[in-house]
Design an enzyme around this catalytic site. Structure first.
Site, PDB file in Angstrom:
ATOM      1  N   HIS A 137       0.824  -1.210   0.000  1.00 46.57           N
ATOM      2  CA  HIS A 137       0.000   0.000   0.000  1.00 46.57           C
ATOM      3  C   HIS A 137       0.854   1.253   0.000  1.00 46.57           C
ATOM      4  O   HIS A 137       2.029   1.218   0.337  1.00 46.57           O
ATOM      5  CB  HIS A 137      -0.988   0.035   1.170  1.00 46.57           C
ATOM      6  CG  HIS A 137      -0.372   0.017   2.535  1.00 46.57           C
ATOM      7  ND1 HIS A 137      -0.131  -1.139   3.230  1.00 46.57           N
ATOM      8  CD2 HIS A 137       0.061   1.014   3.342  1.00 46.57           C
ATOM      9  CE1 HIS A 137       0.405  -0.851   4.406  1.00 46.57           C
ATOM     10  NE2 HIS A 137       0.547   0.454   4.503  1.00 46.57           N
ATOM     11  N   HIS A 167       3.900   7.041   3.854  1.00 51.61           N
ATOM     12  CA  HIS A 167       4.849   5.932   3.711  1.00 51.61           C
ATOM     13  C   HIS A 167       4.426   4.995   2.583  1.00 51.61           C
ATOM     14  O   HIS A 167       3.295   5.044   2.101  1.00 51.61           O
ATOM     15  CB  HIS A 167       5.026   5.154   5.024  1.00 51.61           C
ATOM     16  CG  HIS A 167       3.807   4.440   5.539  1.00 51.61           C
ATOM     17  ND1 HIS A 167       2.943   4.989   6.445  1.00 51.61           N
ATOM     18  CD2 HIS A 167       3.315   3.201   5.270  1.00 51.61           C
ATOM     19  CE1 HIS A 167       1.972   4.116   6.725  1.00 51.61           C
ATOM     20  NE2 HIS A 167       2.173   3.024   6.022  1.00 51.61           N
ATOM     21  N   GLU A 203       7.536   0.959   5.234  1.00 50.94           N
ATOM     22  CA  GLU A 203       6.969  -0.092   6.079  1.00 50.94           C
ATOM     23  C   GLU A 203       7.196  -1.410   5.357  1.00 50.94           C
ATOM     24  O   GLU A 203       6.983  -1.503   4.146  1.00 50.94           O
ATOM     25  CB  GLU A 203       5.460   0.165   6.261  1.00 50.94           C
ATOM     26  CG  GLU A 203       4.742  -0.897   7.081  1.00 50.94           C
ATOM     27  CD  GLU A 203       3.242  -0.609   7.242  1.00 50.94           C
ATOM     28  OE1 GLU A 203       2.688   0.196   6.470  1.00 50.94           O
ATOM     29  OE2 GLU A 203       2.635  -1.199   8.149  1.00 50.94           O
TER      30      GLU A 203
HETATM   31 CO    CO Z   1       1.000   1.290   6.317  1.00 50.43          CO
END
Ligand code: CO
Length: 132
Positions: free
Chosen positions: A7, A79, A128
């Site tokens: 994502h 992020h 991440e």
């Molecule tokens: Co995230």
């Protein structure tokens, strides 16, 4: 080492507006808001055919995205999340190479182990990693 882009996360102070933008204007499939108190955010997921967009709004007084929104009041990309097969192996590899890991491995918004990496080590982007 990294696999799919899981994502892209966008921080916003106006989660309902951002969700409506993706749902009504852009015609995407948008989830209901999910409060994640242990992460200090409320999340809405936008499902795309090849990845997801995670819309984040601060939750509580110590939200990890509060400082970002103070610097970026109209919101912005917060992020990128890449999938890895084994998060412990990935972490050990990165730490051995001198990358800075932020905190410990936690359970992320999708119920899977996640880890954050310092933006200064990754071309100015908070990363991440999520164990797929
Ligand atoms: Co995230």
């Amino acid at each position: 080492m990294i696999g799919r882009l899981n994502h892209v996360a966008i921080a916003t102070a106006e989660l309902d507006q951002a969700a409506a933008l993706y749902r009504d204007l852009l015609g995407a499939k948008v989830s209901a808001p999910q409060p994640l108190p242990e992460h200090g955010v409320t999340v809405v997921f936008v499902e795309l055919s090849n990845t997801k967009i995670e819309l984040l709004q601060p939750l509580g007084d110590a939200s990890p995205i509060a400082a970002f929104l103070a610097k970026n009041p109209s919101g912005g990309m917060h992020h990128l999340c890449y999938e890895v097969d084994d998060i412990v192996t990935a972490r050990d590899h990165l730490v051995a190479a001198g990358a800075r890991v932020l905190g410990e491995i936690k359970t992320g918004a999708h119920g899977k182990p996640v880890l954050f990496l310092h933006p200064k080590d990754f071309a100015g982007t908070l990363i991440e990693l999520e164990q797929a």
